[in-house]
Each structure stands twice: as C-alpha cells, then as structure tokens.
Design an enzyme around this catalytic site. Structure first.
Site, mmCIF file in Angstrom:
data_model
loop_
_atom_site.group_PDB
_atom_site.id
_atom_site.type_symbol
_atom_site.label_atom_id
_atom_site.label_comp_id
_atom_site.label_asym_id
_atom_site.label_seq_id
_atom_site.Cartn_x
_atom_site.Cartn_y
_atom_site.Cartn_z
ATOM 1 N N GLU A 143 -2.478 2.620 -8.524
ATOM 2 C CA GLU A 143 -1.104 2.366 -8.074
ATOM 3 C C GLU A 143 -0.923 0.946 -7.521
ATOM 4 O OE1 GLU A 143 0.059 5.527 -5.443
ATOM 5 O OE2 GLU A 143 0.056 7.018 -7.052
ATOM 6 N N GLU A 161 -2.836 10.998 -12.225
ATOM 7 C CA GLU A 161 -2.466 11.927 -11.157
ATOM 8 C C GLU A 161 -1.221 12.679 -11.605
ATOM 9 O OE1 GLU A 161 -1.911 10.135 -7.340
ATOM 10 O OE2 GLU A 161 -3.771 8.947 -7.453
#
Length: 681
Positions: free
Chosen positions: A291, A410
């Site tokens: 991220e 994820e």
C-alpha cells in the site's frame, strides 16, 4: 500375557515430506542450503507385543530424499490409543496425537539412512494402526517430492490460489506478538495448508529492526526469524509472498520531502532481503511495498514515486544473482488501488521493464460503505455487486488479458473484526453473499485471492476457524457458485396473524431443488411455491416453523441448489425493540434496550433542523462500531466518544435506529459538557 513379534505390521512409504529447507525451522526439517530439496521417506511400524490394555511398538524411519538434520514424526490413532513411554526419541505426544522428535544422536539422516525408536502404549476396544504419518508436518505417500517448476508467471500465480495473510504478526509494531497475535508456529501453517490454502502472504515491517543510516542493517535475529517462518511455510507446501509492509506509512510516505533519504533506506532493505533469500526456491516471491502512499501528493505524483520504487526494487533483486534472476516479483499500484489511472500507471511500469516474471497486485475490500456499514450500506445490493464486478473487469482488462497475472494481496470485509462482541458489521446473509461473489469473480477473471486475516477468521490460539460457514463459502467458491436469496431471514411478529412471505432467489446459474428442514423436505405447494425467481413460504408453513414464537430464531431451513452450498433461511420471531431513558458521559453512555428478537441494521443521526449529526457529516447514516455498538446479550446500545466529540453542544440529536425486522425506533440524546442525557420517543 501373550506376545508376538509380528502381531501387527504395516509398512508405509512416506513421501513429499519437506520441501524448501533453508536454515532452521522451529520444530521440523533443517536443510543445509537455501535451495528447495527433494524429500521423501518410508516408515516401518510394528506392534511387537500386545496385552489386554497395553502394547509395545517399534517404528523405523528411512529417509529417501536429501539429508535432514532433525525430524519429527507425527500420527494419530482412531481408537484412542495413547503413548505411555518412549525410548530413542523424545515423546511430544498430546492425547491421541502422537509425536516423536529426534534426539541429538539420531537427528541426522543421510539419503537412505534409517533410525528407529520404540514406545509403550495403552488401548481399549481396538488397536488399529495409524492410517498415515507426517514427517516434519508433511503427509508422506512414498514418493520423493520434487520441487515444482513454473514456466510462466501466470502459472505460478494460479498455483497460489487461494492465499492467506498471516496479518498483524511480523508486520506488527512492538514485535511479533505486539498486536495480540501469538507467534507463528508450524502447527499454524499446517492448519492453513490443511484447509486448502496454497500460499502465504508474509507481511513484514522492518523499521523497528534496522540499524542507523547509511547502512540500515537489519537485525540478524529478525532476519533469521523471517527466514525461519518462510522455511516453515515452504516446508509445508505453501508458496510465500514476502514484502515490506507498514514501513510504507511509517517513513516511506515522507519520500516527497525526503526523497533521497527514503529511497536509500528502501534500497538498503531490499538489498539485504535479496541477498539473504537469493538461493531460495521459486516458491518464494517478493512484493516491493505494501500500500505505497505519500504525504501531501496528488495521485499522479504518487504514481511517479511508486514507479521509481518498483523499478529500484526490480533492479536490486534481479542484480543480486542466484534464483533472484528469475524470481516472481510482485508490484503494487499507488495504495494498491484498483482505480483505472493507477492501474494504467503500473501497467506502464511493467511494460517498460519487459520482464515476464512480474505480477501486479491490488487490494479489494468491497465498496467502503458496505465494507464498514456506513451511509446506509447495509446490504449486498445490486450496486455493491456491480462495483465489485466492474473492479474485477478493469483489473482483468488491464493486466490479465495481457498475460500479466494479478494477486489480490488483501481482501475481505473491513467491518469483520473478531475483537468485537458483534461480528460482523453487516447482516450475516449479506456477508455470505459478498464472499460468494468475490470468490466467483476471482475465478472468472483468473486472479489469485489472498485473504487478509489478522485473527478474525482463524483463531490462532485454538487453530480453529471462527466461522466454519464463511470458510465453507470460500472453499466452495474455488470451484463453483452457490445460490442465494434476497435475504436470509423471515421475521414474524410474536403476536398476530402470520401471512405468506416471499424472497427472491438468486440462482447464480444453478437449478433450485427445493427446501429442507434438516433431513425433512418441505412440500412444494403446501409449504412453499416458486414462481419464476420468487420463493413464497406459506402462512401454514411459517406458523409451524415459528412454533411458540419465542424471541429470536425458531427454525432454520435450507434452499438447496444443483451445486454449491445451500442457502440458510432463518425464521425469527420479534417485536418492536424498546429503548429506555438513560444518562451518562461522553465517554460512557449506553441506551438500555430490549431488542425483542430483532437486530440493528443501521443508525441515523440528525439535528432538529434536519442537518446530519456526528462524524462523517456528509451522511445521516453513521458507521457501525465507530459510532454505535449494540450489545445484544447485555441489552444495550453504546454510543462512542468519537460520536459525541462530533456532536454540537446543547443541541438535541435524534437517533433513528433501523432494524432488520423492518421497523425503526427514534431516540434523542443531548450533550452538555461531558454529560449526556437520552430519552425515548
């Protein structure tokens, strides 16, 4: 007492023991090099003497594969036998789960080498032999397990499906157990593998274990621990995806204002990781950064910085030699977003590198309002489903259609949190539809899913799945669809006349095959009718199923389809919930509530003039748990300090609670300083 040298004899060839033994494993195979080795073994199990309640046995283990330095042999008995005493091995048995561990003098087994140990045991009723043995956690079948080979990145990523994140552990701040999870063990990884997972995403935060600039030397003990977990996973047939995790927001986010410093630190970490793992097998892959995000930048500026990081990562790993020359490398978009501009930016990076062993990664938690239950996002609506579908379509068109594999690194639901007494934020059936839909989209669009699990799905203390039905939807979704319906509950009032009730079937390409209550099939016509996709339960059937109409679920029936899992439909008796007056403080306020069999769907908050009250003042519908917290066993609805911090002083706020039974109840709260008063409508 009668004894016999050969009362029982069984020879089991045990293969595919441990792959990828590199440095040390906590309780298993230790290899001499970083390369994955072919492994296999056989076991000769003999009961050498037996009497009314006991027996003696001898076990011989022969190594068929590469040399090993330590070993554990495990087996279970179906009839309750127990080890009472063991010799020439350390007894680590627990009840009917038997485990023998090597001692110093017999720990090393060369190729073709053997060792033996014996034990005394107890039995009653029967003394059947173990059906299988596991050496160092691996089921063995007499074959020698050769390392798998992948011809393309697409093939390797496909073999990772499905994947599991061991979240909030090696990525936790304050150490591996810093965020409440126990240490990663081989038993944990064996449980994950046994459930059918084929890969492990291993998030690692490095910052707390780095020396000072300019070398940023990784603490050797920390690097050893990361290698140890990697070894255990590989030895248990789990591919591993290793990354740099929370460093993305801890220090790398400052790259816009400290470009050279942040980049130097990032490159130093990857240089050391690449060197340590360069001889590891292809089943280990690297993800450049989790991220990636940057303070004070617009998305287009962030895309440029992500490109720079991914290119540096590629150069360092490929230049480090060994198996890193063609190891699978995984690259994210900005914040792992699936927005088209970010997908296009990553695609341009991958195209420029012209490397066939690169995969893209994004994260998917579903549309945010549904994922956390805010802004009225209470159901898996057509809009939610369409947003998920269109996201998968975009990602597929950008990457997969051009032979670039995609890992959803994820996924899950943000509001599903095991630390809350009320799990999840969403109504249960709506949550099941989300899991069913995500699994289908990933299979249809040829992407690999890696479930984010920080303890919400697998209980790491008991090694049991917290919700087996959710896990079943993920298992089933790997190969087929399951039928659902517009809702999973039919609410009937506790007092009054029960009428026919209808649901809409979502067949998902399957045939509807009827309704069952346990093993009893309901009668079409008398108990239910089906017209098109409309399923109607008759008043007579609902009256019978509701029984004495005690509050809550009185019966559960199943809608069965031609494939996949049946759809559960709960018959629930209820009355309108009752809320009572209360007083408290902004840090501790709860509304006494008689739920009367019903449950909260969402809560609205408005001032007298109609404007929205509380956090997220762009919507009247507040976020579950962040602002309101139902506690059904305690009979209360708590309002949080964060909610009151965003409420104006002295102004009454009307709360409207929406319930799944279909009704609403209003309640008024007023904040004066730190004091809160609440009154029912």
């Amino acid at each position: 007492m009668k004894t016999s040298d050969t009362i029982h004899r069984r020879r089991l060839r045990l293969g595919a023991i441990a792959a990828a033994a590199v440095t040390a494993l906590t309780a298993g195979l230790i290899g001499a090099s970083g390369a994955q080795a072919a492994q296999g073994c056989e076991v000769d199990y003999r009961v050498t003497g037996q009497w009314s309640d006991g027996f003696n046995a001898n076990v011989e283990v022969t190594n068929l594969g590469e040399p090993v330095d330590t070993w554990d042999l495990e087996w279970t008995w179906a009839d309750g036998q127990r080890v009472t005493h063991m010799w020439n091995a350390e007894d680590k048995s627990k009840a009917a789960s038997a485990k023998a561990s090597s001692l110093g003098y017999n720990a090393s087994l060369a190729t073709g080498g053997s060792t033996s140990f014996g034990f005394s045991g107890s039995w009653s009723g029967a003394n059947t032999e173990p059906a299988e043995f596991r050496l160092n956690g691996r089921l063995c079948d007499g074959t020698v397990d050769e390392p798998p080979a992948y011809d393309t990145a697409m093939e390797q990523v496909a073999a990772m499906q499905p994947g599991w994140n061991v979240g909030n552990t090696l990525d936790a701040l304050g150490g591996e157990t810093g965020w409440g999870n126990p240490l990663i063990t081989e038993e944990l990884l064996q449980t994950v593998k046994a459930e059918g997972y084929n890969s492990l995403r291993l998030p690692v935060t490095w910052d707390e274990n780095l020396g000072p600039a300019p070398d940023y030397t990784i603490d050797p003990a920390w690097l050893d621990r990361v290698a140890e977990v990697t070894d255990m996973a590989l030895a248990n047939d789990l591919q591993v995806l290793l990354n740099i995790h929370h460093d993305s927001w801890m220090w790398l986010s400052a790259m816009p204002t400290d470009h050279d410093g942040a980049l130097a630190k990032y490159e130093a970490i990857w240089t050391q990781i690449a060197e340590r793992f360069k001889d590891y097998p292809a089943e280990l892959s690297f993800e450049s950064i989790n991220e990636p995000q940057f303070t004070g930048t617009e998305p287009a500026e962030g895309d440029v910085l992500v490109d720079e990081l991914n290119v540096a990562f590629h150069e360092i790993v490929r230049g480090s030699g060994g198996n890193n020359e063609d190891r699978l490398l995984v690259m994210p978009t900005l914040v792992t977003s699936a927005d088209q501009p970010q997908l296009d930016a990553l695609k341009a990076t991958i195209d420029s590198l012209d490397d066939p062993m690169i995969a893209a990664t994004v994260h998917m938690y579903g549309p945010w309002p549904f994922s956390v239950n805010i802004a009225g996002g209470t159901t898996y609506s057509e809009q939610v489903e369409q947003e998920i579908t269109s996201t998968f379509e975009r990602v597929h068109a950008t990457f997969v259609a051009d032979d670039i594999p995609v890992i959803i690194g994820e996924w899950g639901v943000l509001g599903y949190d095991w630390t809350r007494p009320i799990v999840p934020s969403q109504q249960y059936g709506e949550l099941l539809k989300f899991f069913e839909g995500m699994m289908f989209q990933a299979r249809d669009k040829q992407m690999t899913l890696m479930l984010w699990d920080a303890g919400s799905y697998l209980n790491r203390d008991t090694l049991e799945w917290r919700d087996p039905l959710i896990q079943s939807y993920m298992d089933s979704g790997l190969t087929t669809r399951s039928g659902t319906a517009s809702f999973d509950s039919i609410y009937v009032e506790k007092v009054g006349t029960i009428t026919d009730e209808s649901l809409t079937l979502h067949r998902n390409g399957l045939e509807f095959e009827g309704l069952w209550q346990g093993s009893t099939e309901l009668a079409e016509g008398a108990d239910y009718t089906v017209t098109g996709d409309t399923l109607t339960l008759t008043a007579a059937a609902l009256t019978r199923l509701a029984g004495d109409r005690a509050y809550g679920t009185n019966a559960t029936i199943e809608a069965r389809f031609s494939d996949g899992l049946p759809w559960q439909i709960h018959i629930i008796s209820y009355d309108t919930p009752e809320l009572s007056d209360a007083s408290g403080t902004t840090s501790s306020f709860a509304i006494p509530t008689e739920f009367n069999g019903d449950r909260i769907a969402t809560m609205e908050a408005k001032y007298a003039d109609g404007t929205f009250a509380g956090p997220h003042d762009w919507t009247s519908y507040k976020e579950f748990w962040a602002t309101y917290r139902p506690d059904y066993p305690a009979g209360s609805i708590g309002l949080t300090a964060d909610f009151f911090n965003a409420v104006r002083e002295g102004e009454a706020v009307t709360l409207t609670f929406h319930f799944w039974g279909g009704g609403t109840v209003d309640y008024t709260v007023t904040k004066t300083g730190t004091t809160v008063t609440g009154t029912s409508a």
